[in-house]
Design a protein around this motif. Structure first.
Motif, short mmCIF file in Angstrom:
data_model
loop_
_atom_site.label_atom_id
_atom_site.label_comp_id
_atom_site.label_asym_id
_atom_site.label_seq_id
_atom_site.Cartn_x
_atom_site.Cartn_y
_atom_site.Cartn_z
N ARG A 66 -5.61 9.18 -3.52
CA ARG A 66 -5.89 7.72 -3.84
C ARG A 66 -4.78 6.92 -3.06
N THR A 67 -5.23 5.49 -2.80
CA THR A 67 -4.21 4.61 -2.13
C THR A 67 -3.59 3.69 -3.19
N TYR A 68 -2.33 3.29 -3.53
CA TYR A 68 -1.92 2.36 -4.17
C TYR A 68 -2.05 1.04 -3.45
N ARG A 69 -2.49 -0.01 -4.11
CA ARG A 69 -2.83 -1.28 -3.51
C ARG A 69 -2.39 -2.26 -4.50
N GLU B 172 0.81 -1.00 0.04
CA GLU B 172 -0.01 0.07 -0.11
C GLU B 172 0.89 1.07 0.17
N THR C 243 0.58 5.91 -0.22
CA THR C 243 -0.03 7.17 -0.31
C THR C 243 0.87 8.12 -0.55
#
Ligand code: GLA
Length: 382
Positions: free
Chosen positions: A370-373, A196, A198
């Motif tokens: 946004r959150t990178y996942r 994850e 941000t």
């Protein structure tokens, strides 16, 4: 894990075969809380810890330095455990000369051409550490940072949460990037990685894990007899600097066709220009499934001699398969053996190399709010 593996582990435990590792090392009991011990100190005195966790027949040792998986032990078809990842015995070698053994890679896995990209009209110059290009996040990537690590148990899962905050401008990347990586071992012995991140400014990010696999055991020789299957009809050919040309080429009729299981060594000496560029395989496969919301199966690696099998599922669209080409007999591994070319291979789930300079590739841009996942699961079996 299937029933046969459970039976094998039970038999091995009864026979006392699970007794492990040297005196003075921390041990986690199966399914119990991860244990922590001091592993070493950096030159400035910073402490580096080693965490041990075990669940479902898989044993993991992880360093706070680089989030490095220093050891991953799984049983063979007779229940015999071996460490199946390359690494070093001590911290100094990780600091001085590790080719990313077992490490977390960030901010950007693989290469960015000339270490340069333009985002929203601004050109960013990154740390260049691979000829004229930037590789694996630059000279001081996430593999060389000390992560904040906390152990946890949750239901039948055991795991570690690793956190690292990368300052705005670090290695030339824009934005403060807060990265959180979770390593989980479930009761079946699967090792899952959840990434994850941000940011507070638009940036690019492509996190991965650089484990070197040898399912016969680290230091046991080459992986050319390992059998591999990759669910991909295309790959990204590269130039002499290993930067993708932008083409998504078909694997049909090339050494890059692993849709039908074959050994790693079968075509590795074929006179193909791309193998000359990589000194073997060092390429990104375009996974047929594309980006997926849940991890989907993309590759199976099997060592016929031990029966150990690794199955990989991921949410990611790409897989960098690197056949250990630059291992040149100058590194002494964890168990006291010298590593030579082809003694391990890497299967790095990722977005494609140099995506920031290829608008046609899946985007690696992360924006504030946004959150990178992404997630990757490694399942093992005999
Ligand atoms: C990746 C790269 C390779 C090499 C290794 C580490 O797999 O694609 O070219 O840099 O890391 O040596």
């Amino acid at each position: 894990m299937d029933m046969s593996r459970r039976t094998v582990i039970a038999a091995a435990t009864a026979a006392g075969l699970t007794a492990a590792a040297g005196v003075g090392t921390a041990h986690a009991s199966p399914g119990g809380r991860p244990a922590k011990e001091l592993f070493g100190r950096l030159a400035d005195g910073t402490k580096v810890h080693r965490w041990s966790l075990e669940n479902g027949g898989t044993r993991l040792k992880v360093l706070s330095y680089g989030g490095v998986v220093q050891s991953l032990e799984i049983p063979d078809r007779h229940g015999r455990y071996r460490n199946v990842v390359l690494g070093f015995a001590g911290l100094d070698d990780y600091v001085a000369k590790s080719p990313y053994f077992g490490a977390l890679i960030g901010r950007y896995g693989n290469r960015i051409a000339k270490g340069r990209f333009t985002l929203d009209g601004t050109t960013h110059q990154l740390s260049v550490n691979d000829g004229v290009n930037s590789l694996h996040g630059g000279a001081q990537g996430f593999d060389k940072r000390v992560w904040d690590v906390a152990g946890f148990t949750s239901g039948t899962d055991v795991g570690l949460v690793l956190r690292y905050t990368s300052a705005d401008g670090e290695m030339g990347y824009p934005g403060t990037l807060r990265a959180k990586v979770t390593y989980t071992l479930n009761r079946h012995g699967d090792w899952r990685i959840d990434y994850e991140a941000t940011t507070d400014r638009a940036t690019v990010v492509n996190l991965t894990s650089h484990v070197y696999w040898n399912l016969a055991g680290e230091g046991s020789g080459s992986i050319y007899d390992h059998e591999l299957e990759i669910a991909a009809a295309r790959y990204t050919p590269v130039d002499t600097g290993l930067i993708p040309t932008g083409e998504l080429a078909r694997v049909t009729g090339t050494p890059f066709d692993f849709r039908r299981t074959k050994t790693v060594g079968e075509d590795i000496r074929v006179g193909h220009q791309q193998l000359l560029y990589g000194q073997g395989i060092d390429h990104n496969w375009v996974l047929d499934k594309g980006i997926s919301a849940r991890p989907e199966h993309i590759a199976t690696l099997r060592d016929p001699s031990s029966g150990r099998t690794l199955r990989i599922s991921t949410t990611e669209p790409g897989l960098q398969f690197y056949s250990g080409n630059f291992l040149d007999g100058t590194l002494l591994g964890t168990g006291g053996h010298i590593y030579r070319q082809g003694d391990a291979l890497c299967l790095e789930t990722q977005h494609f190399p140099d995506s920031p300079n290829h608008p046609s590739f899946p985007s690696t841009v992360l924006r504030p709010g946004r959150t990178y996942r992404t997630s990757t699961v490694h399942s093992f079996g005999p």
